[in-house]
Design a protein around this motif. Structure first.
Motif, PDB file in Angstrom:
ATOM      1  N   GLU A  55       0.827  -1.206   0.000  1.00  0.00           N
ATOM      2  CA  GLU A  55       0.000   0.000   0.000  1.00  0.00           C
ATOM      3  C   GLU A  55       0.867   1.263   0.000  1.00  0.00           C
ATOM      4  O   GLU A  55       0.526   2.265  -0.640  1.00  0.00           O
ATOM      5  N   LEU A  56       2.007   1.221   0.700  1.00  0.00           N
ATOM      6  CA  LEU A  56       2.932   2.352   0.697  1.00  0.00           C
ATOM      7  C   LEU A  56       3.554   2.542  -0.686  1.00  0.00           C
ATOM      8  O   LEU A  56       3.703   3.678  -1.160  1.00  0.00           O
ATOM      9  N   SER A  57       3.879   1.442  -1.337  1.00  0.00           N
ATOM     10  CA  SER A  57       4.427   1.528  -2.695  1.00  0.00           C
ATOM     11  C   SER A  57       3.412   2.146  -3.646  1.00  0.00           C
ATOM     12  O   SER A  57       3.769   2.929  -4.536  1.00  0.00           O
ATOM     13  N   LEU A  58       2.152   1.823  -3.462  1.00  0.00           N
ATOM     14  CA  LEU A  58       1.105   2.411  -4.289  1.00  0.00           C
ATOM     15  C   LEU A  58       1.025   3.913  -4.071  1.00  0.00           C
ATOM     16  O   LEU A  58       0.916   4.694  -5.039  1.00  0.00           O
ATOM     17  N   ALA A  59       1.092   4.338  -2.814  1.00  0.00           N
ATOM     18  CA  ALA A  59       1.026   5.773  -2.519  1.00  0.00           C
ATOM     19  C   ALA A  59       2.208   6.512  -3.142  1.00  0.00           C
ATOM     20  O   ALA A  59       2.049   7.603  -3.723  1.00  0.00           O
ATOM     21  N   ASN A  60       3.403   5.922  -3.073  1.00  0.00           N
ATOM     22  CA  ASN A  60       4.584   6.556  -3.666  1.00  0.00           C
ATOM     23  C   ASN A  60       4.458   6.621  -5.191  1.00  0.00           C
ATOM     24  O   ASN A  60       4.837   7.623  -5.806  1.00  0.00           O
ATOM     25  N   GLN A  61       3.932   5.570  -5.788  1.00  0.00           N
ATOM     26  CA  GLN A  61       3.775   5.565  -7.236  1.00  0.00           C
ATOM     27  C   GLN A  61       2.760   6.611  -7.670  1.00  0.00           C
ATOM     28  O   GLN A  61       2.945   7.280  -8.706  1.00  0.00           O
ATOM     29  N   GLU A  62       1.681   6.771  -6.920  1.00  0.00           N
ATOM     30  CA  GLU A  62       0.693   7.809  -7.235  1.00  0.00           C
ATOM     31  C   GLU A  62       1.324   9.191  -7.167  1.00  0.00           C
ATOM     32  O   GLU A  62       1.077  10.051  -8.032  1.00  0.00           O
ATOM     33  N   THR A  63       2.159   9.426  -6.138  1.00  0.00           N
ATOM     34  CA  THR A  63       2.838  10.719  -6.002  1.00  0.00           C
ATOM     35  C   THR A  63       3.759  10.967  -7.194  1.00  0.00           C
ATOM     36  O   THR A  63       3.793  12.076  -7.750  1.00  0.00           O
ATOM     37  N   ASN A  64       4.498   9.930  -7.597  1.00  0.00           N
ATOM     38  CA  ASN A  64       5.408  10.074  -8.733  1.00  0.00           C
ATOM     39  C   ASN A  64       4.646  10.369 -10.033  1.00  0.00           C
ATOM     40  O   ASN A  64       5.088  11.168 -10.852  1.00  0.00           O
ATOM     41  N   VAL A  65       3.503   9.734 -10.208  1.00  0.00           N
ATOM     42  CA  VAL A  65       2.712   9.964 -11.415  1.00  0.00           C
ATOM     43  C   VAL A  65       2.185  11.391 -11.445  1.00  0.00           C
ATOM     44  O   VAL A  65       2.227  12.071 -12.480  1.00  0.00           O
ATOM     45  N   TYR A  66       1.682  11.868 -10.308  1.00  0.00           N
ATOM     46  CA  TYR A  66       1.171  13.241 -10.266  1.00  0.00           C
ATOM     47  C   TYR A  66       2.291  14.249 -10.515  1.00  0.00           C
ATOM     48  O   TYR A  66       2.098  15.258 -11.219  1.00  0.00           O
ATOM     49  N   ALA A  67       3.498  13.986  -9.955  1.00  0.00           N
ATOM     50  CA  ALA A  67       4.636  14.875 -10.180  1.00  0.00           C
ATOM     51  C   ALA A  67       5.054  14.855 -11.646  1.00  0.00           C
ATOM     52  O   ALA A  67       5.364  15.903 -12.238  1.00  0.00           O
ATOM     53  N   ALA A  68       5.051  13.673 -12.245  1.00  0.00           N
ATOM     54  CA  ALA A  68       5.412  13.560 -13.654  1.00  0.00           C
ATOM     55  C   ALA A  68       4.392  14.270 -14.535  1.00  0.00           C
ATOM     56  O   ALA A  68       4.747  14.890 -15.543  1.00  0.00           O
ATOM     57  N   GLN A  69       3.136  14.184 -14.157  1.00  0.00           N
ATOM     58  CA  GLN A  69       2.090  14.862 -14.924  1.00  0.00           C
ATOM     59  C   GLN A  69       2.282  16.376 -14.883  1.00  0.00           C
ATOM     60  O   GLN A  69       2.158  17.075 -15.904  1.00  0.00           O
ATOM     61  N   THR A  70       2.611  16.886 -13.695  1.00  0.00           N
ATOM     62  CA  THR A  70       2.851  18.334 -13.547  1.00  0.00           C
ATOM     63  C   THR A  70       4.065  18.768 -14.367  1.00  0.00           C
ATOM     64  O   THR A  70       4.024  19.785 -15.079  1.00  0.00           O
ATOM     65  N   GLN A  71       5.149  17.971 -14.282  1.00  0.00           N
ATOM     66  CA  GLN A  71       6.358  18.309 -15.006  1.00  0.00           C
ATOM     67  C   GLN A  71       6.130  18.242 -16.510  1.00  0.00           C
ATOM     68  O   GLN A  71       6.652  19.075 -17.270  1.00  0.00           O
ATOM     69  N   MET A  72       5.338  17.294 -16.948  1.00  0.00           N
ATOM     70  CA  MET A  72       5.033  17.176 -18.371  1.00  0.00           C
ATOM     71  C   MET A  72       4.256  18.394 -18.854  1.00  0.00           C
ATOM     72  O   MET A  72       4.506  18.904 -19.949  1.00  0.00           O
ATOM     73  N   GLN A  73       3.345  18.894 -18.028  1.00  0.00           N
ATOM     74  CA  GLN A  73       2.570  20.070 -18.408  1.00  0.00           C
ATOM     75  C   GLN A  73       3.467  21.296 -18.494  1.00  0.00           C
ATOM     76  O   GLN A  73       3.344  22.125 -19.418  1.00  0.00           O
ATOM     77  N   ILE A  74       4.404  21.399 -17.526  1.00  0.00           N
ATOM     78  CA  ILE A  74       5.331  22.537 -17.537  1.00  0.00           C
ATOM     79  C   ILE A  74       6.213  22.482 -18.787  1.00  0.00           C
ATOM     80  O   ILE A  74       6.423  23.498 -19.472  1.00  0.00           O
ATOM     81  N   SER A  75       6.728  21.296 -19.097  1.00  0.00           N
ATOM     82  CA  SER A  75       7.588  21.150 -20.273  1.00  0.00           C
ATOM     83  C   SER A  75       6.815  21.465 -21.545  1.00  0.00           C
ATOM     84  O   SER A  75       7.343  22.080 -22.478  1.00  0.00           O
ATOM     85  N   HIS A  76       5.585  21.058 -21.571  1.00  0.00           N
ATOM     86  CA  HIS A  76       4.760  21.330 -22.744  1.00  0.00           C
ATOM     87  C   HIS A  76       4.529  22.831 -22.924  1.00  0.00           C
ATOM     88  O   HIS A  76       4.614  23.363 -24.048  1.00  0.00           O
ATOM     89  N   ASN A  77       4.264  23.524 -21.825  1.00  0.00           N
ATOM     90  CA  ASN A  77       4.055  24.986 -21.880  1.00  0.00           C
ATOM     91  C   ASN A  77       5.326  25.691 -22.329  1.00  0.00           C
ATOM     92  O   ASN A  77       5.273  26.635 -23.152  1.00  0.00           O
ATOM     93  N   ASN A  78       6.485  25.245 -21.779  1.00  0.00           N
ATOM     94  CA  ASN A  78       7.758  25.862 -22.167  1.00  0.00           C
ATOM     95  C   ASN A  78       8.041  25.635 -23.647  1.00  0.00           C
ATOM     96  O   ASN A  78       8.540  26.532 -24.345  1.00  0.00           O
TER      97      ASN A  78
END
Length: 417
Positions: A110-133
């Protein structure tokens, strides 16, 4: 005067000599008779089993035992290890597909799932920033391209105008040369800017594809983690009855450990043990018969397991037609398994004689039924009731099929009725 005395022909000495020779001849004859293999024995027919050779339908069969099992069994194993947190049903419960059976808890998972969710949300944010740039960079390059294109068009206009004036000798060569140089500079600048814009667009597109692929992979990993966590709730994969459930709340279950099984109750099959002597003669499609509640039923082999253990291998058989009413899981059936097609053959009933003769000879009764004598025979295949006769006997012959254990080397039996 002397008197002539007559000589007696049969005196005592001669008679004794003749008797002795006769006795000797009888003894020699008896010895020859009893040592020539023609020994006889008188037996009571009430102690014998007398069978008649017949010609009729013959099929090679062997008796086997089978255990009634559900038509399909699904085993429940722990996909992920964990602690049994809750039990929703007990052993023997009838379930529908998707019904929860028990729940496991696994903190690490369950902890691994929570960490993976956090990583996905961070990657999604970074992808949006890169796309805007990337979009802003593209807009800047397009603005630059617009300025270069405008300067080029102005230089081209002046070049064409000064060229015309120069040809008319309205302006000097110096002024015309300046316009030409400016035009060539702006032309080269436009080509270079177009190339930079094209490369930048291609690079931006590649980076965008790579970013999306990485994000998609992270999403797939997240979905896999979610499925693994959802597998902590063990559910029924099919409709059936839960059996062999061995789990209690608080018990730790390792990954891959057997939790129980679900039996499909829509039908039955029979698991049969067969001696490995017959492994080369067993194949899918062979049939067998058994009697249940005074009725005969037929089974057909649908699967052969090649593994041999303790001198036996197993086959699965299914009912041909309707299964017997009242049959239950775990019930033992005595099955007659057919190893050949039915043909008409000369048949000899089975008996105890085979243990002493090995099927090489038998006592055949005389036509008057007062005696029985040895005859050589050749036997072929056999089933539970008969031997197949290849040579030595014909239909209608009567033979003794009971045990020959007490006969020794007797060659002929005198039958006492």
């Amino acid at each position: 005067m002397d008197r002539i005395i007559e000589k007696k022909k049969w005196n005592t000495k001669r008679i004794l000599t003749i008797c002795g020779i006769t006795v000797l001849v009888l003894l020699i004859g008896g010895s020859i008779y009893f040592t020539s293999g023609k020994s006889k024995l008188t037996v009571d027919t009430e102690r014998l089993t007398i069978s008649q050779v017949t010609k009729g339908p013959f099929q090679v069969t062997i008796p086997v035992n089978g255990i009634v099992m559900p038509i399909t069994t699904i085993y429940l194993d722990a996909v992920e290890g964990g602690l049994v947190e809750a039990k929703y049903v007990e052993d023997g419960a009838n379930l529908k597909k998707g019904d929860p059976i028990l729940k496991l808890s696994n903190t690490d998972l369950e902890l691994s799932l929570a960490n993976q969710e956090t990583n996905v949300y961070a990657a999604q944010t970074q992808m949006q920033i890169s796309h805007n740039n990337a979009q802003q960079n593209t807009i800047s390059k397009l603005n630059q391209m617009a300025d270069v294109d405008n300067a080029y068009k102005e230089a081209e206009r002046l070049y064409k105008l000064n060229k015309h004036l120069y040809e008319q000798k309205a302006i000097g060569q110096q002024e015309y040369q300046i316009a030409l140089n400016t035009y060539q500079y702006q032309l080269n600048r436009k080509k270079l800017t177009s190339q930079i814009l094209k490369q930048d667009t291609l690079l931006t597109k590649q980076q965008d594809i790579q970013t999306k692929e990485q994000y998609a992979q992270m999403r797939n990993t997240l979905n896999l983690m979610r499925k693994k966590v959802s597998d902590l709730i063990v559910r029924a994969p099919i409709d059936g009855q839960l059996t062999s459930m061995d789990s209690e709340v608080g018990q730790n279950k390792n990954k891959g450990e057997r939790l129980g099984q679900i039996d499909v109750l829509s039908g039955y099959k029979v698991r049969v043990d067969v001696d490995d002597h017959y492994i080369s003669q067993i194949y899918i499609g062979l049939t067998g018969t058994f009697t249940f509640a005074d009725k005969n039923y037929t089974l057909k082999i649908t699967k052969v397991f090649p593994q041999v253990a303790n001198g036996k291998f197993q086959v699965d058989m299914q009912f041909v037609g309707t299964a017997p009413t009242g049959i239950r899981r775990g019930q033992t059936l005595q099955i007659l398994l057919a190893l050949s097609d039915e043909t008409r053959q000369v048949l000899l009933p089975k008996g105890g004689f085979y243990q002493q003769t090995g099927g090489n000879w038998i006592f055949k009764m005389s036509e008057d039924g007062k005696s029985a004598y040895k005859v050589d025979i050749q036997l072929g295949r056999q089933n539970t009731d008969y031997y197949e006769i290849l040579q030595g006997l014909k239909p209608g012959d009567k033979v003794i099929t009971s045990s020959y254990e007490t006969y020794g080397d007797i060659q002929e039996l005198i039958l006492n009725k």
